[in-house]
Design an enzyme around this catalytic site. Structure first.
Site, PDB file in Angstrom:
ATOM      1  N   ASP A  64       0.868  -1.178   0.000  1.00 52.45           N
ATOM      2  CA  ASP A  64       0.000   0.000   0.000  1.00 52.45           C
ATOM      3  C   ASP A  64       0.905   1.229   0.000  1.00 52.45           C
ATOM      4  OD1 ASP A  64      -1.636   2.156   0.707  1.00 52.45           O
ATOM      5  OD2 ASP A  64      -2.916   0.907   1.987  1.00 52.45           O
ATOM      6  N   TYR A 156      -7.813  16.251  -4.602  1.00 51.98           N
ATOM      7  CA  TYR A 156      -7.186  15.611  -5.774  1.00 51.98           C
ATOM      8  C   TYR A 156      -6.444  16.655  -6.601  1.00 51.98           C
ATOM      9  CZ  TYR A 156      -7.045  12.525  -9.937  1.00 51.98           C
ATOM     10  OH  TYR A 156      -6.664  11.747 -11.011  1.00 51.98           O
TER      11      TYR A 156
HETATM   12  N1  LIG Z   1      -8.461   6.804 -15.428  1.00 45.37           N
HETATM   13  C1  LIG Z   1      -8.529   8.131 -15.512  1.00 45.37           C
HETATM   14  O1  LIG Z   1      -9.444   8.704 -16.142  1.00 45.37           O
HETATM   15  C2  LIG Z   1      -7.473   8.984 -14.902  1.00 45.37           C
HETATM   16  C3  LIG Z   1      -7.457  10.353 -15.233  1.00 45.37           C
HETATM   17  C4  LIG Z   1      -6.470  11.150 -14.674  1.00 45.37           C
HETATM   18  C5  LIG Z   1      -5.527  10.613 -13.829  1.00 45.37           C
HETATM   19  N2  LIG Z   1      -5.575   9.293 -13.521  1.00 45.37           N
HETATM   20  C6  LIG Z   1      -4.554   8.778 -12.596  1.00 45.37           C
HETATM   21  O2  LIG Z   1      -3.989   7.605 -13.137  1.00 45.37           O
HETATM   22  C7  LIG Z   1      -3.623   6.710 -12.094  1.00 45.37           C
HETATM   23  C8  LIG Z   1      -4.261   5.344 -12.330  1.00 45.37           C
HETATM   24  O3  LIG Z   1      -5.658   5.518 -12.435  1.00 45.37           O
HETATM   25  P1  LIG Z   1      -6.614   4.322 -12.887  1.00 45.37           P
HETATM   26  O4  LIG Z   1      -7.855   4.967 -13.419  1.00 45.37           O
HETATM   27  O5  LIG Z   1      -5.875   3.334 -13.707  1.00 45.37           O
HETATM   28  O6  LIG Z   1      -6.964   3.706 -11.459  1.00 45.37           O
HETATM   29  P2  LIG Z   1      -7.594   2.267 -11.076  1.00 45.37           P
HETATM   30  O7  LIG Z   1      -8.218   1.642 -12.263  1.00 45.37           O
HETATM   31  O8  LIG Z   1      -8.437   2.546  -9.884  1.00 45.37           O
HETATM   32  O9  LIG Z   1      -6.316   1.415 -10.673  1.00 45.37           O
HETATM   33  C9  LIG Z   1      -5.597   1.794  -9.577  1.00 45.37           C
HETATM   34  C10 LIG Z   1      -4.446   0.828  -9.354  1.00 45.37           C
HETATM   35  O10 LIG Z   1      -3.747   1.273  -8.209  1.00 45.37           O
HETATM   36  C11 LIG Z   1      -3.818   0.283  -7.187  1.00 45.37           C
HETATM   37  N3  LIG Z   1      -3.934   1.005  -5.928  1.00 45.37           N
HETATM   38  C12 LIG Z   1      -4.942   1.783  -5.489  1.00 45.37           C
HETATM   39  N4  LIG Z   1      -4.663   2.272  -4.277  1.00 45.37           N
HETATM   40  C13 LIG Z   1      -3.428   1.811  -3.948  1.00 45.37           C
HETATM   41  C14 LIG Z   1      -2.593   1.956  -2.830  1.00 45.37           C
HETATM   42  N5  LIG Z   1      -2.951   2.688  -1.764  1.00 45.37           N
HETATM   43  N6  LIG Z   1      -1.397   1.338  -2.831  1.00 45.37           N
HETATM   44  C15 LIG Z   1      -1.008   0.576  -3.875  1.00 45.37           C
HETATM   45  N7  LIG Z   1      -1.760   0.394  -4.976  1.00 45.37           N
HETATM   46  C16 LIG Z   1      -2.965   0.997  -5.000  1.00 45.37           C
HETATM   47  C17 LIG Z   1      -5.024  -0.572  -7.554  1.00 45.37           C
HETATM   48  O11 LIG Z   1      -4.928  -1.905  -7.033  1.00 45.37           O
HETATM   49  P3  LIG Z   1      -5.583  -2.274  -5.598  1.00 45.37           P
HETATM   50  O12 LIG Z   1      -6.957  -1.676  -5.577  1.00 45.37           O
HETATM   51  O13 LIG Z   1      -5.563  -3.767  -5.553  1.00 45.37           O
HETATM   52  O14 LIG Z   1      -4.680  -1.666  -4.574  1.00 45.37           O
HETATM   53  C18 LIG Z   1      -4.899  -0.589  -9.061  1.00 45.37           C
HETATM   54  O15 LIG Z   1      -3.894  -1.472  -9.484  1.00 45.37           O
HETATM   55  C19 LIG Z   1      -4.057   7.385 -10.793  1.00 45.37           C
HETATM   56  O16 LIG Z   1      -2.978   8.075 -10.233  1.00 45.37           O
HETATM   57  C20 LIG Z   1      -5.123   8.366 -11.243  1.00 45.37           C
HETATM   58  O17 LIG Z   1      -5.271   9.472 -10.371  1.00 45.37           O
HETATM   59  C21 LIG Z   1      -6.527   8.463 -14.026  1.00 45.37           C
END
Ligand SMILES: NC(=O)c1ccc[n+]([C@@H]2O[C@H](COP(=O)([O-])OP(=O)(O)OC[C@H]3O[C@@H](n4cnc5c(N)ncnc54)[C@H](OP(=O)(O)O)[C@@H]3O)[C@@H](O)[C@H]2O)c1
Length: 258
Positions: A64, A156
């Site tokens: 984490d 955020y």
């Molecule tokens: N998708 C978008 O539209 C978007 C847009 C702008 C920015 N972002 C950024 O891109 C990044 C990834 O986003 P995503 O949409 O791919 O997110 P996601 O689908 O929710 O995936 C998040 C990943 O991070 C892991 N995770 C979450 N909390 C964690 C923690 N405390 N420690 C370790 N691992 C953790 C999750 O696995 P577990 O739950 O098993 O821990 C999962 O592998 C983030 O930083 C997000 O803010 C995303």
């Protein structure tokens, strides 16, 4: 284009799902050994299996990023099993509330920084000494368009803006050491089990259509493959002059001109 990074070692936080998983697969396609972390075993092990099918070593570690103790053991486990980290992708992050200043407690504000910034900061400090010794390293921090311009909730937006600032500062101090530090600012990208999938499941088609027509010039949510390709390029030997940048990947969603 040969990206020239075969045999390098990458660590991707939150690499088990979503944009982190896509980045892991893109690096594995280039012959990079990839360690990923997350909090849950199921998605970690299925992504590690996918990565290994591409012919590289991979390791999934339960960690984490909001826990300092996990960060230290994550780093040492990767170094012991795969070797020193050449490429760090600080990807784990997300939004913990939907509020403005009046609706946000200091505790929630701090927790959002723990998730989006402090774990990545600690990992950067751990990987930099060896990168300096090798005179080669790549650090890629996944921010958001809402770290560059108004949007999302106060916690955020603040944490992602700070991540972009930390990226810029580190890039300049490490530029002479062969270490490139960049951030990526994605727009709304749909990934399985991600926030935009939830948004579509939890709202009526009218609300979803309204969001798309008001915010997404391409008329659809983004998709993860271009982000994985961008991570692989920034991690490569072909990106040598790019450091301190925040690269927007949003299908035209942001309003800012810079
Ligand atoms: N998708 C978008 O539209 C978007 C847009 C702008 C920015 N972002 C950024 O891109 C990044 C990834 O986003 P995503 O949409 O791919 O997110 P996601 O689908 O929710 O995936 C998040 C990943 O991070 C892991 N995770 C979450 N909390 C964690 C923690 N405390 N420690 C370790 N691992 C953790 C999750 O696995 P577990 O739950 O098993 O821990 C999962 O592998 C983030 O930083 C997000 O803010 C995303």
């Amino acid at each position: 284009m040969d990206l020239g990074i075969k045999g390098k070692v990458a660590l991707i936080t939150g690499g088990s799902r979503g944009l982190g998983r896509q980045s892991a697969l893109a690096l594995a396609h280039e012959g990079v050994d990839v360690a990923i972390c997350g909090r849950t075993e199921r998605s970690l092990s299925s992504t590690v299996t996918e990565i290994k099918k591409l012919g590289v070593n991979s390791l999934g570690i339960i960690a984490d990023v909001t826990e300092s103790a996990d960060i230290g053991s994550l780093h040492s486990e990767v170094c012991e099993s795969l070797g020193a980290v050449d490429i760090l992708v600080n990807n784990a992050g997300g939004s913990l509330s939907r509020e403005d200043i009046e609706g946000t407690s200091l505790e929630d504000y701090k927790k959002t920084f723990d998730l989006n910034l402090f774990g990545g900061f600690e990992l950067m400090k751990l990987v930099i000494p060896q990168m300096k010794e090798n005179n080669w390293g790549r650090i890629i921090n996944i921010a958001s368009i809402y770290g560059r311009e108004y949007g999302g909730n106060i916690s955020y937006m603040s944490a992602k803006a700070a991540l972009i600032a930390a990226t810029k500062h580190s890039a300049i101090s490490l530029a002479k050491d062969g270490i490139l530090v960049n951030s990526i600012a994605p727009g709304s990208i749909e990934v399985p089990e991600g926030s935009w999938e939830r948004f579509q499941n939890e709202n009526s088609p009218d609300v979803v259509e309204g969001f798309i027509s008001d915010n997404l010039p391409m008329g659809r949510f983004g998709w993860p493959e271009p982000l994985g390709d961008l991570v692989a390029f920034l991690a490569s030997n072909r990106s040598g002059l790019i450091t301190g940048s925040c690269i927007v990947i949003d299908g035209g969603q942001s309003i800012s001109m810079i």
